[in-house]
Each structure stands twice: as C-alpha cells, then as structure tokens.
Motif scaffolding. Structure first.
Motif, PDB file in Angstrom:
ATOM      1  N   ARG A 154       0.815  -1.209   0.000  1.00  0.00           N
ATOM      2  CA  ARG A 154       0.000   0.000   0.000  1.00  0.00           C
ATOM      3  C   ARG A 154       0.852   1.264   0.000  1.00  0.00           C
ATOM      4  NH1 ARG A 154      -4.048  -2.086   4.766  1.00  0.00           N
ATOM      5  NH2 ARG A 154      -4.947  -3.845   3.602  1.00  0.00           N
ATOM      6  N   ASN A 155       2.150   1.114   0.205  1.00  0.00           N
ATOM      7  CA  ASN A 155       3.022   2.280   0.316  1.00  0.00           C
ATOM      8  C   ASN A 155       3.997   2.372  -0.854  1.00  0.00           C
ATOM      9  OD1 ASN A 155       1.860   2.783   2.863  1.00  0.00           O
ATOM     10  ND2 ASN A 155       3.291   1.371   3.831  1.00  0.00           N
ATOM     11  N   VAL A 156       3.520   1.973  -2.036  1.00  0.00           N
ATOM     12  CA  VAL A 156       4.402   2.004  -3.210  1.00  0.00           C
ATOM     13  C   VAL A 156       3.827   2.938  -4.277  1.00  0.00           C
ATOM     14  CG1 VAL A 156       5.486  -0.230  -2.859  1.00  0.00           C
ATOM     15  CG2 VAL A 156       3.277  -0.107  -4.035  1.00  0.00           C
ATOM     16  N   GLY A 157       3.324   4.076  -3.823  1.00  0.00           N
ATOM     17  CA  GLY A 157       2.909   5.112  -4.753  1.00  0.00           C
ATOM     18  C   GLY A 157       1.644   4.826  -5.523  1.00  0.00           C
ATOM     19  N   GLY A 158       0.808   3.915  -5.048  1.00  0.00           N
ATOM     20  CA  GLY A 158      -0.444   3.631  -5.724  1.00  0.00           C
ATOM     21  C   GLY A 158      -0.297   2.750  -6.953  1.00  0.00           C
ATOM     22  N   SER A 159       0.881   2.148  -7.148  1.00  0.00           N
ATOM     23  CA  SER A 159       1.118   1.357  -8.356  1.00  0.00           C
ATOM     24  C   SER A 159       0.140   0.207  -8.494  1.00  0.00           C
ATOM     25  CB  SER A 159       2.549   0.824  -8.370  1.00  0.00           C
ATOM     26  OG  SER A 159       3.467   1.881  -8.442  1.00  0.00           O
ATOM     27  N   VAL A 160      -0.119  -0.533  -7.417  1.00  0.00           N
ATOM     28  CA  VAL A 160      -1.019  -1.675  -7.474  1.00  0.00           C
ATOM     29  C   VAL A 160      -2.450  -1.197  -7.689  1.00  0.00           C
ATOM     30  CG1 VAL A 160      -1.942  -3.650  -6.219  1.00  0.00           C
ATOM     31  CG2 VAL A 160       0.501  -3.114  -6.074  1.00  0.00           C
ATOM     32  N   PHE A 161      -2.868  -0.180  -6.942  1.00  0.00           N
ATOM     33  CA  PHE A 161      -4.239   0.315  -7.067  1.00  0.00           C
ATOM     34  C   PHE A 161      -4.526   0.807  -8.481  1.00  0.00           C
ATOM     35  CE2 PHE A 161      -7.140   3.923  -7.194  1.00  0.00           C
ATOM     36  CZ  PHE A 161      -8.301   3.331  -6.713  1.00  0.00           C
ATOM     37  N   PHE A 162      -3.679   1.667  -9.017  1.00  0.00           N
ATOM     38  CA  PHE A 162      -3.939   2.219 -10.340  1.00  0.00           C
ATOM     39  C   PHE A 162      -3.824   1.146 -11.426  1.00  0.00           C
ATOM     40  CE2 PHE A 162      -2.895   6.386  -8.313  1.00  0.00           C
ATOM     41  CZ  PHE A 162      -4.132   6.967  -8.533  1.00  0.00           C
ATOM     42  N   SER A 163      -2.971   0.143 -11.219  1.00  0.00           N
ATOM     43  CA  SER A 163      -2.897  -0.964 -12.170  1.00  0.00           C
ATOM     44  C   SER A 163      -4.203  -1.753 -12.176  1.00  0.00           C
ATOM     45  CB  SER A 163      -1.728  -1.892 -11.809  1.00  0.00           C
ATOM     46  OG  SER A 163      -0.490  -1.234 -11.954  1.00  0.00           O
ATOM     47  N   LEU A 164      -4.768  -1.976 -11.004  1.00  0.00           N
ATOM     48  CA  LEU A 164      -6.058  -2.662 -10.915  1.00  0.00           C
ATOM     49  C   LEU A 164      -7.152  -1.852 -11.602  1.00  0.00           C
ATOM     50  CD1 LEU A 164      -5.938  -3.965  -7.225  1.00  0.00           C
ATOM     51  CD2 LEU A 164      -6.011  -5.399  -9.274  1.00  0.00           C
ATOM     52  N   MET A 165      -7.164  -0.535 -11.372  1.00  0.00           N
ATOM     53  CA  MET A 165      -8.189   0.307 -11.968  1.00  0.00           C
ATOM     54  C   MET A 165      -8.023   0.414 -13.488  1.00  0.00           C
ATOM     55  SD  MET A 165     -10.231   0.951  -9.580  1.00  0.00           S
ATOM     56  CE  MET A 165     -11.307   2.005 -10.559  1.00  0.00           C
ATOM     57  N   LYS A 166      -6.780   0.392 -13.957  1.00  0.00           N
ATOM     58  CA  LYS A 166      -6.548   0.388 -15.407  1.00  0.00           C
ATOM     59  C   LYS A 166      -7.095  -0.892 -16.021  1.00  0.00           C
ATOM     60  CE  LYS A 166      -2.843   0.697 -18.871  1.00  0.00           C
ATOM     61  NZ  LYS A 166      -3.425   1.799 -19.669  1.00  0.00           N
ATOM     62  N   PHE A 167      -6.862  -2.016 -15.344  1.00  0.00           N
ATOM     63  CA  PHE A 167      -7.405  -3.284 -15.820  1.00  0.00           C
ATOM     64  C   PHE A 167      -8.931  -3.216 -15.868  1.00  0.00           C
ATOM     65  CE2 PHE A 167      -9.003  -7.517 -15.797  1.00  0.00           C
ATOM     66  CZ  PHE A 167      -8.037  -8.332 -16.358  1.00  0.00           C
ATOM     67  N   VAL A 168      -9.536  -2.709 -14.801  1.00  0.00           N
ATOM     68  CA  VAL A 168     -10.992  -2.620 -14.721  1.00  0.00           C
ATOM     69  C   VAL A 168     -11.547  -1.803 -15.879  1.00  0.00           C
ATOM     70  CG1 VAL A 168     -12.909  -1.608 -13.415  1.00  0.00           C
ATOM     71  CG2 VAL A 168     -11.199  -3.003 -12.245  1.00  0.00           C
ATOM     72  N   ARG A 169     -10.976  -0.627 -16.112  1.00  0.00           N
ATOM     73  CA  ARG A 169     -11.492   0.248 -17.159  1.00  0.00           C
ATOM     74  C   ARG A 169     -11.410  -0.423 -18.529  1.00  0.00           C
ATOM     75  NH1 ARG A 169     -10.985   3.286 -21.282  1.00  0.00           N
ATOM     76  NH2 ARG A 169      -8.881   2.522 -21.678  1.00  0.00           N
ATOM     77  N   GLU A 170     -10.242  -0.964 -18.867  1.00  0.00           N
ATOM     78  CA  GLU A 170     -10.066  -1.540 -20.194  1.00  0.00           C
ATOM     79  C   GLU A 170     -10.881  -2.823 -20.355  1.00  0.00           C
ATOM     80  OE1 GLU A 170      -6.177  -1.669 -21.918  1.00  0.00           O
ATOM     81  OE2 GLU A 170      -5.442  -0.041 -20.653  1.00  0.00           O
ATOM     82  N   TYR A 171     -10.966  -3.621 -19.304  1.00  0.00           N
ATOM     83  CA  TYR A 171     -11.743  -4.859 -19.378  1.00  0.00           C
ATOM     84  C   TYR A 171     -13.224  -4.548 -19.575  1.00  0.00           C
ATOM     85  CZ  TYR A 171     -13.700  -9.399 -18.038  1.00  0.00           C
ATOM     86  OH  TYR A 171     -14.398 -10.578 -18.021  1.00  0.00           O
ATOM     87  N   CYS A 172     -13.726  -3.581 -18.815  1.00  0.00           N
ATOM     88  CA  CYS A 172     -15.144  -3.227 -18.918  1.00  0.00           C
ATOM     89  C   CYS A 172     -15.488  -2.684 -20.298  1.00  0.00           C
ATOM     90  CB  CYS A 172     -15.513  -2.213 -17.840  1.00  0.00           C
ATOM     91  SG  CYS A 172     -15.664  -2.923 -16.181  1.00  0.00           S
ATOM     92  N   VAL A 173     -14.636  -1.837 -20.840  1.00  0.00           N
ATOM     93  CA  VAL A 173     -14.917  -1.207 -22.135  1.00  0.00           C
ATOM     94  C   VAL A 173     -14.682  -2.176 -23.295  1.00  0.00           C
ATOM     95  CG1 VAL A 173     -14.193   0.598 -23.738  1.00  0.00           C
ATOM     96  CG2 VAL A 173     -14.462   1.121 -21.310  1.00  0.00           C
ATOM     97  N   ASN A 174     -13.562  -2.883 -23.276  1.00  0.00           N
ATOM     98  CA  ASN A 174     -13.155  -3.686 -24.432  1.00  0.00           C
ATOM     99  C   ASN A 174     -13.628  -5.132 -24.400  1.00  0.00           C
ATOM    100  OD1 ASN A 174     -11.723  -1.432 -25.400  1.00  0.00           O
ATOM    101  ND2 ASN A 174      -9.885  -2.011 -24.272  1.00  0.00           N
TER     102      ASN A 174
END
Length: 429
Positions: free
Chosen positions: A149-169
């Motif tokens: 949780r203390n690595v600059g949001g890398s895991v969170f934003f990677s998860l959200m990027k996956f969510v956005r692209e998966y939902c749309v595409n």
C-alpha cells in the motif's frame, strides 16, 4: 515499482495528512489530490495483472480481502480466513488479481448485472444511472496487501486500469458503480472523477458489516474527457489520463476468447464446491429464491451434487427460466428483400440458441420476412443463417427482435453447443 518497505511512522504521517486534507475546501483539496497522484509509467514486469482463474489465485484473493475487511471492520473474522460472497459464485463476476513476483498482492472484483443484482442495490438507487442507457458493473471487493500500500499507488492504479479496459473492451460496460467508506470517497471523486449517487451517507451498509458507505458512479463514455482536463499538462508519473488512455501496459494479461462473449467464468464444479460449500457456508445460507436462481445457471449434470438443495415447502424444482452462463455481443447484419430491393440491417446479437437468436436493431425491421444473417461469432468465426424476425420488444434502452432460424451452418451449431456445455472460458478455446 520501488522495493517494498514496511513503514510505520510514514503510515501515521499520511493518516494525519489525510485528516488535514479533509479540512481544506473541495475546490482546493481535489486539485491537490490530482497533483499528488502517482503512477508507474514503466510497466514493472514483476507486477502482473490478470483474471484470477485458479483455486490458488482465488484463495489468495479471498484471503487478502478477508484480512483487509476485518482490519477495517467491514466483516467479522471467518474461520476460513477468506471473504467469499454469493456474487463470487456467478459467471457474471470477474475477480482480478495483481501478482508481484508470482505472489498475489491485490484484488478487485467486477460484478456485472446478473441474477442477484448488485450488492449496493440494497442501499442505493440506480434509476438515474439506468436512464442513461448502457451496461452497469459494480466495482467491489478491493483489497491490497499491507506491504504494497506504500508504493505510490502502483497496485491500485494498475487494478483500476485493468478494470477500465476490461469493462470497455471485453464486457461492453458503460457505467461503473461503487460503494466506499466516506473516508475514501474523496479519492474516487478527485482523481477518478466518480460522482455520488446521492449526497447523503448510508449509515449502515449491510454488505460491509453495517459500516457507513457512500455510493458513486462513473460514466466510462465521459471519463476520458474529465481525466484529460483534470490532468492536462501533468508529467507522465502524475498523469492518470495518460496512464489509463495512452499507455499500453505489457504486464496485463487479457483473456483469450474464441467467441464474442462478455464474461469469463472460471468456476469449475470442484471450485464451486471448495469455496461455497467446504470453505464457507455461502450456498447453504442462501434462501430458496437464490438457490433456485443458481440452479437456473448451473443446469449441467456436473453441478447437481454441488448446488444447494431447496428447503421450502413450495415447488422450486424447476426455475421459471434458464439463465445463460455466457452473455454474448455478436455484431452482424441481416439482409431481406423489400419491394424487390435488397436491404441490409445492422444487428447485434445478445442471445443465441440452435433454433433462434435475439438481436438489437436500431432501425425498424419488418416481421415474418425471411432473410439472411451474416454474424461474427468471434474474431475468426463467421456464420451465415437463414432466419426471420418473429417478435419485437422495446426495452426502453433499445429495440430487440426475436429471430427464428430456418437454416444454420456448422459454425453456428458449434458455437451454440460450446456455450451450452462449456463450464469455464477455457472450455470455449
């Protein structure tokens, strides 16, 4: 991604910073959040994003989720050490895992609308979201391992990027909805541009053990413009728009599909039994209505000894209707002869069977006129059928036609057979 370090003083410092942020006016606070947002533009290949599809991956996701929810007071500890919900049993739910050097360090679930509805529907009204048209998915079960949780949001934003692209595409979802703790809503509003479903906070949200919750939504058709404006001129490491819409992440493993399905079921009979009967009592705790609905999805012989038996006195032996394990969106066209001239209609098929299909058509289509359909069942699977539209239904968000097939080809028959007997997405490949 920087090396993981356990931080105690830093965690307390950030906690007090968040408290101070809350005291700032929104017009000042939200732009500041956006300036502090940080993503990793390098696509660290040690971090892999994928659908959780094995028993081990799902177990690790449910364990991280359990530990996160119990620590936050969102659930009581369970003897299995896992948080498993009835929604995880549905083929319309996709659990995503973030793996760092092979270890699951984060998870999030995408719950598309299915037979159980959405978790947040018990507390929030989705009428205004539905009025805009388009499919809805609830983002739920988000958890990240404390070490990450203390690595600059890398895991969170990677998860959200996956969510956005998966939902749309991959799922053709237009709207995301989410229920979060009031302490976290600033983040989703300021950085991801979610908007609240209602101004008031729900004081006791049952799905989170009675904790308070705020409901919010994001229209994915509008989000690119909002993010572009909000992060205009920001450098790559602070630019969420660039990260979501311009960068290609090589560390994301997308599902492989033979047909144009819109969900990726992974639960084999053995996995359903393990998670929902052995490790939890989720199936046993369902009421007869929900049990009957499960039977309407998992109607193959392989599931008969796993699904929960109904307890009520009423006759629930047969569900009112069968529900698909796979939803589909197959583009195509339908040609008919009108007044001596051939006319072609663009259609999008949403349901198929050996003898017919349902399809959306934007233009008025005459009924009971024999024609030819050219349908893309998959990227390399095209079918030709002879059929006629025999009924029409206006759903309010689209006009759908029911077609009766008089002649089909081998590609059509193979696709229908695969969808009827396939258990997981792997079976369709």
């Amino acid at each position: 991604m920087s090396e993981v370090k356990k931080i105690t003083f830093g965690g307390l410092f950030r906690k007090y910073i968040r408290i101070l942020f809350k005291k700032l006016p929104v017009d000042f606070r939200y732009p500041l959040y956006r300036r502090l947002a940080h993503v990793d533009p390098s696509s660290d290949m040690r971090l892999e994003l994928k659908i959780a599809e094995t028993k081990e991956e799902l177990s690790d996701c449910f364990k991280i989720l359990h530990d996160s929810y119990t620590a936050g007071g969102y659930m009581r500890p369970h003897s299995s050490g896992m948080r498993i919900t009835k929604y995880h049993a549905l083929p319309t739910t996709t659990t995503v895992c973030a793996k760092y050097d092979g270890r699951v360090v984060g998870t999030i679930s995408i719950i598309r609308e299915g037979i159980f509805g959405f978790p947040l529907q018990s507390a929030f009204d989705l009428t205004k979201v539905r009025a805009k048209g388009g499919r809805i998915a609830e983002i739920s079960s988000l958890a990240i391992h404390p070490d990450f949780r203390n690595v600059g949001g890398s895991v969170f934003f990677s998860l959200m990027k996956f969510v956005r692209e998966y939902c749309v595409n991959f799922s053709e979802v237009r709207h995301l909805v989410i229920a979060v703790n009031p302490n976290k809503i600033d983040f989703f509003e300021a950085i991801l541009y979610f908007s609240r479903l209602q101004e008031s906070v729900v004081a006791n949200y049952d799905f989170a053990n009675g904790a308070p919750a705020v409901g919010a939504t994001l229209d994915l058709k509008e989000s690119s413009g909002l993010l572009l404006q909000g992060f205009k001129g920001r450098p790559k490491k602070n630019n969420i728009y660039s990260y979501f819409y311009e960068m290609v992440s090589k560390n994301i493993r997308w599902p492989e599909r033979k047909y144009h399905i819109t969900n990726d079921p992974v639960m084999t009979p053995g996995m359903l039994d393990y998670f929902f009967n052995v490790k939890s009592s989720v199936f046993n705790d369902l009421d007869d209505t929900h049990k009957s609905l499960l039977w309407s999805i998992y109607d193959l012989a392989e599931y008969r000894g796993i699904l929960p038996m109904l307890q009520g006195a009423g006759d629930h032996g047969r569900p009112l209707r069968r529900h698909q394990r796979y939803s589909i969106r197959c583009p195509g066209d339908f040609s008919i002869c009108i007044e001596g001239k051939e006319r072609k209609f663009v259609i999008e098929i949403i349901e198929i069977s050996i003898s017919g299909f349902q399809a959306e058509c934007k233009l008025p289509l005459p009924l009971n006129v024999e024609g030819a359909g050219e349908i893309d069942l998959g990227l390399a699977e095209r079918s030709t059928v002879k059929a006629k539209a025999v009924r029409i239904r206006d759903s309010g968000t689209g006009v759908f036609y029911g077609f009766k097939i008089s002649e089909s080809d081998n590609s059509w028959r193979q696709c229908v057979a695969s969808l009827e007997v396939g258990i997981t997405t792997e079976d369709l490949r």
